[in-house]
Enzyme design. Structure first.
Site, PDB file in Angstrom:
ATOM      1  N   GLU A 192       7.297   4.295   2.009  1.00  0.00           N
ATOM      2  CA  GLU A 192       5.969   4.927   2.051  1.00  0.00           C
ATOM      3  C   GLU A 192       6.012   6.229   2.849  1.00  0.00           C
ATOM      4  O   GLU A 192       5.248   7.155   2.595  1.00  0.00           O
ATOM      5  CB  GLU A 192       4.950   3.927   2.617  1.00  0.00           C
ATOM      6  CG  GLU A 192       4.595   2.880   1.558  1.00  0.00           C
ATOM      7  CD  GLU A 192       4.377   1.486   2.089  1.00  0.00           C
ATOM      8  OE1 GLU A 192       4.034   1.326   3.264  1.00  0.00           O
ATOM      9  OE2 GLU A 192       4.577   0.534   1.299  1.00  0.00           O
TER      10      GLU A 192
ATOM     11  N   SER B 216       8.023  -7.505  -1.572  1.00  0.00           N
ATOM     12  CA  SER B 216       7.331  -8.703  -2.066  1.00  0.00           C
ATOM     13  C   SER B 216       8.024 -10.006  -1.681  1.00  0.00           C
ATOM     14  O   SER B 216       8.097 -10.945  -2.484  1.00  0.00           O
ATOM     15  CB  SER B 216       7.127  -8.614  -3.589  1.00  0.00           C
ATOM     16  OG  SER B 216       6.306  -7.505  -3.905  1.00  0.00           O
TER      17      SER B 216
ATOM     18  N   GLU C 249      15.087  -1.947   0.401  1.00  0.00           N
ATOM     19  CA  GLU C 249      13.754  -2.204  -0.132  1.00  0.00           C
ATOM     20  C   GLU C 249      13.569  -1.428  -1.429  1.00  0.00           C
ATOM     21  O   GLU C 249      13.163  -0.253  -1.403  1.00  0.00           O
ATOM     22  CB  GLU C 249      12.687  -1.777   0.874  1.00  0.00           C
ATOM     23  CG  GLU C 249      12.757  -2.510   2.186  1.00  0.00           C
ATOM     24  CD  GLU C 249      11.424  -2.445   2.914  1.00  0.00           C
ATOM     25  OE1 GLU C 249      10.786  -3.483   3.050  1.00  0.00           O
ATOM     26  OE2 GLU C 249      11.021  -1.343   3.315  1.00  0.00           O
TER      27      GLU C 249
ATOM     28  N   HIS D  78      11.059   4.427   5.788  1.00  0.00           N
ATOM     29  CA  HIS D  78      10.356   3.489   4.908  1.00  0.00           C
ATOM     30  C   HIS D  78       9.903   4.238   3.651  1.00  0.00           C
ATOM     31  O   HIS D  78       9.535   5.409   3.722  1.00  0.00           O
ATOM     32  CB  HIS D  78       9.150   2.877   5.631  1.00  0.00           C
ATOM     33  CG  HIS D  78       8.532   1.771   4.826  1.00  0.00           C
ATOM     34  ND1 HIS D  78       7.655   2.015   3.797  1.00  0.00           N
ATOM     35  CD2 HIS D  78       8.715   0.429   4.864  1.00  0.00           C
ATOM     36  CE1 HIS D  78       7.311   0.858   3.249  1.00  0.00           C
ATOM     37  NE2 HIS D  78       7.935  -0.120   3.880  1.00  0.00           N
TER      38      HIS D  78
ATOM     39  N   GLY E   5       5.103  -4.262  -2.415  1.00  0.00           N
ATOM     40  CA  GLY E   5       3.668  -4.444  -2.618  1.00  0.00           C
ATOM     41  C   GLY E   5       3.272  -4.693  -4.064  1.00  0.00           C
ATOM     42  O   GLY E   5       2.102  -4.610  -4.414  1.00  0.00           O
TER      43      GLY E   5
ATOM     44  N   ASN F  37       6.098  -5.914   8.857  1.00  0.00           N
ATOM     45  CA  ASN F  37       5.589  -4.540   8.818  1.00  0.00           C
ATOM     46  C   ASN F  37       4.111  -4.594   8.419  1.00  0.00           C
ATOM     47  O   ASN F  37       3.788  -4.763   7.248  1.00  0.00           O
ATOM     48  CB  ASN F  37       6.414  -3.730   7.807  1.00  0.00           C
ATOM     49  CG  ASN F  37       5.893  -2.316   7.630  1.00  0.00           C
ATOM     50  OD1 ASN F  37       5.038  -1.858   8.385  1.00  0.00           O
ATOM     51  ND2 ASN F  37       6.410  -1.621   6.629  1.00  0.00           N
TER      52      ASN F  37
ATOM     53  N   LYS G  23       1.944  -2.310   8.412  1.00  0.00           N
ATOM     54  CA  LYS G  23       1.451  -1.066   7.798  1.00  0.00           C
ATOM     55  C   LYS G  23       0.100  -0.678   8.402  1.00  0.00           C
ATOM     56  O   LYS G  23      -0.112  -0.886   9.588  1.00  0.00           O
ATOM     57  CB  LYS G  23       1.408  -1.219   6.267  1.00  0.00           C
ATOM     58  CG  LYS G  23       2.756  -1.720   5.723  1.00  0.00           C
ATOM     59  CD  LYS G  23       2.876  -1.649   4.247  1.00  0.00           C
ATOM     60  CE  LYS G  23       4.246  -2.181   3.826  1.00  0.00           C
ATOM     61  NZ  LYS G  23       4.507  -2.052   2.401  1.00  0.00           N
TER      62      LYS G  23
HETATM   63  P1  PGA Z   1       5.763  -5.942   0.848  1.00  0.00           P
HETATM   64  O1  PGA Z   1       6.217  -4.694   1.736  1.00  0.00           O
HETATM   65  O2  PGA Z   1       6.376  -7.177   1.449  1.00  0.00           O
HETATM   66  O3  PGA Z   1       4.261  -5.944   0.926  1.00  0.00           O
HETATM   67  O4  PGA Z   1       6.273  -5.699  -0.534  1.00  0.00           O
HETATM   68  C1  PGA Z   1       7.523  -4.618   2.273  1.00  0.00           C
HETATM   69  C2  PGA Z   1       7.692  -3.361   3.059  1.00  0.00           C
HETATM   70  O5  PGA Z   1       7.170  -2.333   2.661  1.00  0.00           O
HETATM   71  O6  PGA Z   1       8.360  -3.363   4.121  1.00  0.00           O
END
Ligand code: PGA
Length: 266
Positions: free
Chosen positions: A101, A217, A171, A99, A177, A13, A15
């Site tokens: 976000e 992460s 998640e 997701h 993140g 992903n 983003k």
């Molecule tokens: P990250 O994001 O690996 O940077 O923690 C995962 C995601 O949001 O799918």
């Protein structure tokens, strides 16, 4: 006892990162590594504006093109949005829905997420439904309750015959993140509970075939241990998917774990 085969799936992903040229270069590197790593399904989710260009770069490679979001209506006065058919038109086969976000930065609720899941599946797309608890929810023992609610609402009115196009991504929001990852045991516990919820809706046998990715992460350093967990069927990777070498190592960690799972296993 019947059993089912779940091929691991690793998603990158991206983003709101990369630019056109950088995205194409990264996609080409992913193509190279995916060929070398058979036994894992690899999906990349570039920014919307680069989908067509990156789709052309990966065409015929075995790497799947995915979109980070979609709108459920077919067409009309929805400024800024794109439909499932528009995404199909540019070569997308998978969409993310819900997701964190989108849920917490863009304030999307379970009902909208459900509309997106249904629109994607009903139009023959594959869909990754993302769920997960926030830190205060984990600390107050609500992890499984939150996941259960997001799964039940997210999958409302989804048909059993659409399940083979569904992937779930667990998640935990506090892990995205942040550099903090769920322990393999905590991830397994959440994945098992999620599979049980899917089982309560669609039956145990159907639930045994649904792949559940872990996200939050994920790095080359923690992927192998997470992948040892029986209900972890791959990863949804954010930051680490922007570094080709790191993403390669995560794909390799998922390689070959096409798990034969008995339905009595949960
Ligand atoms: P990250 O994001 O690996 O940077 O923690 C995962 C995601 O949001 O799918």
């Amino acid at each position: 006892m019947s059993s089912t085969l779940r091929v691991p799936v690793v998603g990158g992903n991206w983003k709101m990162n990369t630019d056109g040229a950088g995205g194409v270069a990264l996609a080409r590197e992913v193509v190279g590594m995916a060929r070398a790593d058979a036994g894992v399904e690899v999906v990349i989710f570039p920014p919307l504006v680069y989908l067509e260009r990156i789709g052309a770069a990966i065409k015929g490679s075995g790497v799947t093109l995915g979109s980070q979001d979609v709108y459920h209506a077919e067409k009309g006065a929805f400024t800024g949005e794109v439909s499932v058919n528009m995404l199909k038109d540019v070569g997308c086969e998978v969409v993310l829905a819900g997701h964190s976000e989108r849920r917490y930065v863009m304030h999307e609720g379970d009902d909208l997420v459900n509309l997106k899941v249904r629109a994607a599946l009903h139009h023959g797309m594959r869909c990754v439904l993302c769920v997960g608890e926030k830190l205060e929810q984990r600390e107050t023992g609500q992890t499984d309750t939150v996941n259960e609610r997001q799964i039940e609402r997210g999958l409302r009115d989804v048909r059993a015959d659409e399940l083979d196009r569904l992937v779930i991504a667990y998640e935990p929001v506090w892990a995205i993140g942040t550099g903090k990852t769920a322990s393999p045991e905590d991830a397994q516990s959440a994945h098992m509970a999620i599979r049980a919820v899917v089982g309560s809706i669609f039956g145990k046998e159907a639930a045994a075939g649904v792949r559940i990715q872990y996200g939050g992460s994920v790095t080359a350093a923690n992927a192998s241990e997470l992948m040892k967990m029986p209900d972890v069927d791959g990863f949804l990777v954010g930051g680490a998917s922007l570094k080709a070498g790191e993403f390669r190592a995560i794909i390799a960690a998922a390689q070959g774990r096409a798990s034969e799972v008995g339905v009595q296993g949960f």
